[in-house]
Scaffold this motif. Structure first.
Motif, short mmCIF file in Angstrom:
data_model
loop_
_atom_site.label_atom_id
_atom_site.label_comp_id
_atom_site.label_asym_id
_atom_site.label_seq_id
_atom_site.Cartn_x
_atom_site.Cartn_y
_atom_site.Cartn_z
N HIS A 88 -16.36 -0.02 6.95
CA HIS A 88 -17.53 0.74 7.43
C HIS A 88 -18.34 1.36 6.29
N SER A 89 -17.82 1.31 5.07
CA SER A 89 -18.60 1.76 3.92
C SER A 89 -19.35 0.59 3.28
N GLY A 90 -19.21 -0.60 3.86
CA GLY A 90 -19.98 -1.75 3.39
C GLY A 90 -19.17 -2.86 2.75
N MET A 91 -17.88 -2.67 2.57
CA MET A 91 -17.07 -3.75 2.01
C MET A 91 -16.79 -4.78 3.10
N ASN A 92 -16.61 -6.02 2.68
CA ASN A 92 -16.29 -7.09 3.61
C ASN A 92 -14.85 -7.53 3.35
N ILE A 93 -13.93 -6.95 4.10
CA ILE A 93 -12.50 -7.19 3.90
C ILE A 93 -12.00 -8.06 5.04
N ARG A 94 -11.29 -9.11 4.69
CA ARG A 94 -10.74 -9.99 5.73
C ARG A 94 -9.24 -9.80 5.80
N SER A 95 -8.69 -10.13 6.94
CA SER A 95 -7.23 -10.04 7.10
C SER A 95 -6.71 -11.38 7.57
N GLU A 96 -5.50 -11.66 7.17
CA GLU A 96 -4.81 -12.84 7.67
C GLU A 96 -3.37 -12.45 7.94
N MET A 97 -2.79 -13.06 8.95
CA MET A 97 -1.41 -12.79 9.27
C MET A 97 -0.54 -13.74 8.46
N ALA A 138 0.83 -1.20 0.00
CA ALA A 138 0.00 0.00 0.00
C ALA A 138 0.86 1.26 0.00
N TYR A 139 1.95 1.22 0.72
CA TYR A 139 2.86 2.37 0.75
C TYR A 139 3.53 2.56 -0.61
N ARG A 140 4.03 1.48 -1.16
CA ARG A 140 4.73 1.57 -2.45
C ARG A 140 3.81 1.98 -3.59
N ARG A 141 2.60 1.45 -3.63
CA ARG A 141 1.69 1.71 -4.74
C ARG A 141 0.93 3.03 -4.60
N TYR A 142 0.48 3.32 -3.36
CA TYR A 142 -0.46 4.42 -3.17
C TYR A 142 0.01 5.48 -2.17
N GLY A 143 1.20 5.33 -1.63
CA GLY A 143 1.70 6.29 -0.65
C GLY A 143 0.93 6.25 0.65
N CYS A 144 0.32 5.12 0.95
CA CYS A 144 -0.54 4.98 2.13
C CYS A 144 0.28 4.53 3.33
N LEU A 145 0.31 5.36 4.35
CA LEU A 145 1.06 5.03 5.56
C LEU A 145 0.19 4.33 6.60
N ARG A 146 -1.14 4.41 6.47
CA ARG A 146 -2.05 3.81 7.45
C ARG A 146 -3.05 2.90 6.77
N LEU A 147 -2.59 1.79 6.27
CA LEU A 147 -3.48 0.86 5.58
C LEU A 147 -4.61 0.41 6.49
N SER A 148 -4.32 0.16 7.74
CA SER A 148 -5.37 -0.30 8.66
C SER A 148 -6.49 0.73 8.76
N VAL A 184 2.98 -9.92 9.08
CA VAL A 184 2.22 -8.75 8.64
C VAL A 184 0.80 -9.17 8.28
N ALA A 185 -0.10 -8.20 8.27
CA ALA A 185 -1.48 -8.47 7.85
C ALA A 185 -1.58 -8.35 6.34
N ARG A 186 -2.27 -9.30 5.74
CA ARG A 186 -2.57 -9.24 4.31
C ARG A 186 -4.09 -9.17 4.20
N TYR A 187 -4.57 -8.17 3.48
CA TYR A 187 -6.01 -7.92 3.35
C TYR A 187 -6.51 -8.38 1.99
N THR A 188 -7.69 -9.01 1.99
CA THR A 188 -8.36 -9.41 0.76
C THR A 188 -9.85 -9.14 0.90
N LEU A 189 -10.51 -9.02 -0.23
CA LEU A 189 -11.95 -8.85 -0.24
C LEU A 189 -12.58 -10.21 -0.02
N ALA A 190 -13.41 -10.32 1.00
CA ALA A 190 -14.07 -11.60 1.31
C ALA A 190 -15.17 -11.84 0.30
#
Length: 72
Positions: free
Chosen positions: A47-56, A29-39, A64-70
């Motif tokens: 909270h906008s309605g997406m169902n995103i899951r995380s796995e360590m 996320a940092y490399r692609r989008y300059g995002c420092l706070r992915l969480s 690290v946490a890896r996020y995917t759309l459930a």
């Protein structure tokens, strides 16, 4: 127009990334989008309605946490 690097534009970019079926970690996320706070972006998207899951996962010697759309 939303300035690049803002939370809103990062939310949109990360949402599109996940909707393509891709996963994302903080470093990606940092490399692609300059995002420092992915969480924080994941929180917003959940909270906008997406169902995103995380796995360590282990990358190198770090856990690290890896996020995917459930898929329901």
């Amino acid at each position: 127009v939303i300035p690049a690097g803002t939370a809103a534009s990062q939310n949109q970019q990360i949402k599109q990334h996940l909707e393509k079926g891709c996963s994302i970690t903080q470093l990606e996320a940092y490399r692609r989008y300059g995002c420092l706070r992915l969480s924080g972006r994941i929180y917003d998207l959940n909270h906008s309605g997406m169902n995103i899951r995380s796995e360590m996962v282990t990358i190198g010697n770090k856990r690290v946490a890896r996020y995917t759309l459930a898929i329901d």
